[in-house]
Design a protein around this motif. Structure first.
Motif, PDB file in Angstrom:
ATOM      1  N   ALA A 101      82.419 -36.484 -66.509  1.00 55.99           N
ATOM      2  CA  ALA A 101      82.696 -37.631 -67.370  1.00 55.99           C
ATOM      3  C   ALA A 101      83.851 -38.458 -66.820  1.00 55.99           C
ATOM      4  N   ALA A 102      84.920 -37.787 -66.381  1.00 55.17           N
ATOM      5  CA  ALA A 102      86.078 -38.506 -65.850  1.00 55.17           C
ATOM      6  C   ALA A 102      85.729 -39.249 -64.564  1.00 55.17           C
ATOM      7  N   THR A 103      85.020 -38.581 -63.659  1.00 61.03           N
ATOM      8  CA  THR A 103      84.645 -39.236 -62.398  1.00 61.03           C
ATOM      9  C   THR A 103      83.591 -40.315 -62.625  1.00 61.03           C
ATOM     10  N   LEU A 110      83.393 -42.186 -65.264  1.00 57.97           N
ATOM     11  CA  LEU A 110      84.123 -43.326 -65.833  1.00 57.97           C
ATOM     12  C   LEU A 110      84.804 -44.127 -64.723  1.00 57.97           C
ATOM     13  N   LEU A 117      82.132 -46.076 -62.790  1.00 58.96           N
ATOM     14  CA  LEU A 117      81.629 -47.230 -63.533  1.00 58.96           C
ATOM     15  C   LEU A 117      82.474 -48.477 -63.276  1.00 58.96           C
ATOM     16  N   SER A 133      87.643 -44.254 -56.168  1.00 52.35           N
ATOM     17  CA  SER A 133      86.222 -44.184 -56.516  1.00 52.35           C
ATOM     18  C   SER A 133      85.458 -43.316 -55.523  1.00 52.35           C
ATOM     19  N   HIS A 148      81.860 -36.008 -58.309  1.00 50.93           N
ATOM     20  CA  HIS A 148      80.702 -36.135 -59.197  1.00 50.93           C
ATOM     21  C   HIS A 148      79.443 -35.571 -58.548  1.00 50.93           C
ATOM     22  N   SER A 193      77.677 -46.691 -71.299  1.00 56.16           N
ATOM     23  CA  SER A 193      77.945 -45.562 -70.402  1.00 56.16           C
ATOM     24  C   SER A 193      79.418 -45.171 -70.445  1.00 56.16           C
ATOM     25  N   ALA A 194      80.292 -46.178 -70.514  1.00 59.76           N
ATOM     26  CA  ALA A 194      81.725 -45.887 -70.610  1.00 59.76           C
ATOM     27  C   ALA A 194      82.035 -45.156 -71.914  1.00 59.76           C
ATOM     28  N   CYS A 242      80.986 -41.573 -71.607  1.00 71.31           N
ATOM     29  CA  CYS A 242      81.943 -40.750 -70.858  1.00 71.31           C
ATOM     30  C   CYS A 242      83.139 -40.374 -71.735  1.00 71.31           C
ATOM     31  N   VAL A 243      83.642 -41.356 -72.494  1.00 75.99           N
ATOM     32  CA  VAL A 243      84.792 -41.083 -73.364  1.00 75.99           C
ATOM     33  C   VAL A 243      84.417 -40.069 -74.438  1.00 75.99           C
TER      34      VAL A 243
END
Length: 485
Positions: free
Chosen positions: A39-41, A43, A46, A142, A149, A399-400, A403-404
């Protein structure tokens, strides 16, 4: 004498709720660390187009010229070639692609492949052809996020760990929905009582815990369907399921991937992951019979044909209707072609590549969404959804938020356990077994899921064997894991 009343049968709720809670509990321990990283990667990935220019403004941002005129790409390319000859960090590098500036304030990016297999991106001011510098795309924020990821930066081991977590993530989502439905009334009742007793000693703590539990349940209910979609669309990338599914697809005359048979160049390692096609030398079985276009022989001295360059390829591709900014994969061999990839970031159906001859500048062939196998078209849409780029801003925002929400669930789940953990030295999992003997459909479902997801099946078998052969025979472990005798 009055006969004793028969013992009441266990309700369906009690026979299903506790076992599924147990599976949800242990699946969470396996899934949470991996999903937090994903989720962190995800985000970060994105927002890579916003983050990287902010982190590397001297390389990626430029001041537009007053007249707005750009230097020819061939001139910019020559400056990069000269830099390769003088910069020890770029010694022996091969230039493989060039990407147009995305806007008037962006630099031109040239991608290079080094002899050791690593890559470098060289950035050029498009207004004066001045080389701004270079960086290793794998070491950027990134780039690091992408590698984490993909496989946790540990090769096939990390890939397998992620695939196992994805499989158990599906179990986590499905069991979570059963707990959400079955436990709805109980959670509401506990929350109501906690509110009533909020002013009593310890009442605020109970209210806090009840609210966290309710938020976790509501978050999971919202997250579940979207999470399942993300997990399923990510499976084609996995090393076991993805590879096996691709083999089955090729045996059936199709393919998961839209591999372009027209590209002789091989810039796959350096092109941005968001680009639609794989321009490798390997041609999938389904397209193996397609003739691979070439630029033909080099012109002789009296040949009237002109030798094409990057600017020729860009002009020809733009006339062919490709959306800009364009990425040009440079010919790697004498008979290679310029493979010009159109910008189709938000619309998989617009994915298209034009191959331009390196001598005459003619269109040798084109390849696009219409040429994909049906299965590859489905996968292309799935990848775009997975990466948050299919439905424009709505997809990216969604999508963001996903992830959060995953990060919230990865924190709230363990936090609930920590606050309510037993003080007797056990993990606190419900002591229950799945009603497999009385529910054949559940057995069939587990077997089907294990066959469809081989790593889930293997890990499930390992868990069951450990349960029967180890946990039940070691009293300390049996007590710790709350194994039901």
């Amino acid at each position: 004498m009055r006969a004793p009343a028969p013992a009441p049968e266990r309700s369906r709720r009690s026979s299903w709720f506790a076992p599924f809670w147990r599976w949800h509990f242990y699946a969470g321990f396996l899934v949470v660390p991996v999903f937090a990283v994903l989720a962190a990667t995800g985000l970060i990935y994105l927002f890579r187009f916003q983050l990287e220019p902010a982190l590397h403004p001297s390389l990626m941002r430029v001041e537009p010229a007053q007249d707005g005129s750009l230097m020819p790409y061939a001139v910019q390319q020559q400056q990069v070639v000269e830099r390769v000859g003088t910069d020890p960090a770029l010694a022996g590098a091969t230039l493989v692609s060039v990407t147009e500036p995305a806007d008037p304030r962006s630099s031109t990016r040239f991608s290079l492949s080094l002899p050791d297999g690593s890559t470098r991106d060289v950035f050029v001011d498009p207004y004066d052809a001045r080389v701004l510098g270079s960086l290793d795309p794998d070491t950027t924020l990134s780039g690091t996020a992408v590698r984490l990821h993909a496989n946790l930066m540990t090769g096939w081991v990390g890939d397998a760990v992620i695939e196992v977590a994805v499989c158990w993530g599906i179990v986590l989502a499905l069991t979570g929905y059963l707990l959400f439905v079955r436990g709805w009334k109980a959670r509401r009742r506990v929350l109501r009582h906690a509110r009533t007793a909020a002013g009593r000693p310890g009442g605020s703590t109970r209210l806090r815990d009840a609210r966290l539990r309710q938020r976790h349940a509501l978050g999971g209910a919202v997250l579940g369907v979207a999470l399942l979609a993300v997990l399923v669309t990510g499976l084609p990338w996995t090393g076991v399921w993805g590879a096996q599914a691709q083999q089955l697809a090729t045996r059936g005359g199709t393919s998961f991937w839209s591999d372009d048979p027209g590209a002789v160049s091989s810039p796959t390692s350096t092109l941005d992951e968001s680009l639609p096609h794989s321009h490798s030398r390997d041609v999938p079985w389904a397209l193996g019979g397609t003739e691979r276009p070439t630029s033909g022989p080099a012109p002789s001295e009296d040949d009237e044909r002109t030798v094409a360059n990057v600017d020729t390829a860009v002009l020809v591709a733009a006339r062919a209707g490709l959306a800009r900014p364009l990425t040009v994969a440079l010919p790697e061999t004498e008979d290679g072609v310029f493979s010009v990839i159109g910008y189709a970031f938000g619309d998989p159906t617009a994915e298209r590549t034009v191959h331009v001859g390196r001598f005459g500048g003619e269109v040798v062939s084109t390849y696009g969404y219409a040429d994909y196998p049906v299965l590859a078209k489905v996968v292309a849409h799935g990848i775009a959804l997975h990466e948050g780029r299919h439905l424009g801003t709505a997809n990216m925002v969604g999508s963001a938020a996903l992830c959060v929400l995953v990060l919230f669930m990865c924190v709230s789940g363990p936090l609930m356990w920590w606050r309510r953990r037993p003080r007797d030295g056990t993990l606190g999992a419900p002591r229950a077994r799945l009603p497999l003997r009385t529910t054949p459909a559940l057995v069939v479902a587990l077997v089907a899921l294990g066959v469809f997801l081989p790593l889930f099946g293997a890990s499930l078998l390992l868990v069951l064997l450990a349960d029967h052969l180890v946990l039940r025979r070691v009293p300390a472990l049996s007590r710790w894991f709350a194994v039901r005798p």
